[in-house]
Design an enzyme around this catalytic site. Structure first.
Site, mmCIF file in Angstrom:
data_model
loop_
_atom_site.group_PDB
_atom_site.id
_atom_site.type_symbol
_atom_site.label_atom_id
_atom_site.label_comp_id
_atom_site.label_asym_id
_atom_site.label_seq_id
_atom_site.Cartn_x
_atom_site.Cartn_y
_atom_site.Cartn_z
ATOM 1 N N ASP A 8 0.782 -1.178 0.488
ATOM 2 C CA ASP A 8 0.130 -0.161 -0.137
ATOM 3 C C ASP A 8 0.957 1.452 0.116
ATOM 4 O O ASP A 8 2.378 1.177 -0.096
ATOM 5 C CB ASP A 8 -1.150 0.354 1.057
ATOM 6 C CG ASP A 8 -0.785 0.235 2.859
ATOM 7 O OD1 ASP A 8 0.760 -0.134 2.573
ATOM 8 O OD2 ASP A 8 -0.957 0.368 3.381
ATOM 9 N N CYS A 67 2.800 -3.733 3.679
ATOM 10 C CA CYS A 67 2.020 -2.410 4.428
ATOM 11 C C CYS A 67 2.915 -1.585 5.465
ATOM 12 O O CYS A 67 4.261 -1.912 5.905
ATOM 13 C CB CYS A 67 1.031 -2.760 4.403
ATOM 14 S SG CYS A 67 0.363 -3.575 5.712
ATOM 15 N N GLY A 68 2.335 -0.861 6.260
ATOM 16 C CA GLY A 68 3.318 0.028 7.089
ATOM 17 C C GLY A 68 3.908 -0.832 8.213
ATOM 18 O O GLY A 68 5.068 -1.055 8.299
ATOM 19 N N THR A 69 2.331 -1.940 8.581
ATOM 20 C CA THR A 69 2.769 -2.689 9.758
ATOM 21 C C THR A 69 3.271 -3.996 9.182
ATOM 22 O O THR A 69 3.879 -5.099 10.155
ATOM 23 C CB THR A 69 1.811 -2.886 11.108
ATOM 24 O OG1 THR A 69 0.522 -3.101 10.214
ATOM 25 C CG2 THR A 69 1.894 -1.794 11.691
ATOM 26 N N GLY A 72 -1.779 -5.865 8.228
ATOM 27 C CA GLY A 72 -3.406 -6.247 7.928
ATOM 28 C C GLY A 72 -3.142 -6.471 6.579
ATOM 29 O O GLY A 72 -3.756 -6.898 6.131
ATOM 30 N N ASN A 101 6.216 -24.297 8.415
ATOM 31 C CA ASN A 101 4.754 -24.033 8.720
ATOM 32 C C ASN A 101 4.127 -23.599 6.215
ATOM 33 O O ASN A 101 3.345 -23.378 6.616
ATOM 34 C CB ASN A 101 4.483 -22.105 8.668
ATOM 35 C CG ASN A 101 4.557 -21.940 10.337
ATOM 36 O OD1 ASN A 101 5.055 -21.941 11.032
ATOM 37 N ND2 ASN A 101 4.053 -22.855 11.175
ATOM 38 N N ARG A 134 8.119 -33.814 10.455
ATOM 39 C CA ARG A 134 7.431 -33.227 11.366
ATOM 40 C C ARG A 134 6.229 -32.497 11.630
ATOM 41 O O ARG A 134 5.482 -32.905 11.863
ATOM 42 C CB ARG A 134 8.213 -33.240 12.842
ATOM 43 C CG ARG A 134 9.472 -34.624 13.081
ATOM 44 C CD ARG A 134 9.861 -34.276 14.210
ATOM 45 N NE ARG A 134 11.293 -33.050 14.529
ATOM 46 C CZ ARG A 134 11.329 -31.553 15.251
ATOM 47 N NH1 ARG A 134 10.795 -32.115 16.757
ATOM 48 N NH2 ARG A 134 12.456 -30.919 15.383
HETATM 49 C C1 RB5 Z 1 -1.449 2.769 6.774
HETATM 50 O O1 RB5 Z 1 -2.949 2.512 5.628
HETATM 51 C C2 RB5 Z 1 -1.522 1.210 7.791
HETATM 52 O O2 RB5 Z 1 -3.086 1.372 8.395
HETATM 53 C C3 RB5 Z 1 -1.173 -0.077 6.306
HETATM 54 O O3 RB5 Z 1 -0.216 0.513 5.829
HETATM 55 C C4 RB5 Z 1 -1.123 -0.984 7.122
HETATM 56 O O4 RB5 Z 1 0.264 -0.633 8.304
HETATM 57 C C5 RB5 Z 1 -2.442 -1.682 7.675
HETATM 58 O O5 RB5 Z 1 -2.093 -3.098 8.031
#
Ligand code: RB5
Length: 151
Positions: A8, A67-69, A72, A101, A134
């Site tokens: 994103d 994405c940022g984290t 999502g 996994n 395993r």
């Molecule tokens: C920014 O939209 C942020 O919410 C997205 O990049 C992400 O971190 C979501 O999980």
């Protein structure tokens, strides 16, 4: 190895770094966007594009979602049948994600780690392959839950 990659608008910089890195490896890269910080496409739409292409490849291709984290993207990706997406911010997790996994999608957070660590994580994840052992029965049970619950 075919890699489908998407991000994103919070992660365009890291995605470009990862693409440049992948270009030095023996892999085909398919970029599904976003390619600008002004692109307002929400992360679930990008996760959908990547996961559908992995499905269309009969799971031969692997995905990278940023994405940022990374949260999502991983939450959305794991709603697609046959997708095992792992959010990894260290190399040990990236290794186990495949070997324990059978992860076929790697998720990263641009706002969580630096570019060099992210490239190391991709470099760890990329050449690994899940092998029977395993973990086979555990992954098979995960896949049964997937096929019982997802269309
Ligand atoms: C920014 O939209 C942020 O919410 C997205 O990049 C992400 O971190 C979501 O999980």
């Amino acid at each position: 190895m075919k890699i489908i990659i998407g991000c994103d608008n919070a992660a365009v910089g890291l995605k470009n770094e990862i693409i440049s890195f992948l270009e030095t490896k023996d892999c085909e890269i398919v970029n599904v966007g976003c390619d600008s910080k002004e692109d307002p496409t929400y992360y679930p739409e990008i996760a959908k594009r990547v996961c559908e292409k992995v499905q269309e490849s009969n799971y031969e291709a692997r995905g990278i979602l940023i994405c940022g984290t990374g949260l999502g993207m991983s939450m959305t990706a794991n709603k697609f049948k046959g997708i095992r997406a792992a959010l990894c911010h260290d190399c040990f997790s990236a290794e186990r994600a495949v070997l324990s996994n059978d992860a076929n999608v790697l998720c990263l957070g641009e706002r969580v780690i630096g570019y060099e660590l992210a490239k190391k994580i991709v470099d760890t994840w990329l050449p690994l392959k899940f092998k029977d052992g395993r973990s086979t029965a555990k992954v098979a049970l995960m896949n049964k839950i997937d096929s019982d619950n997802l269309k």
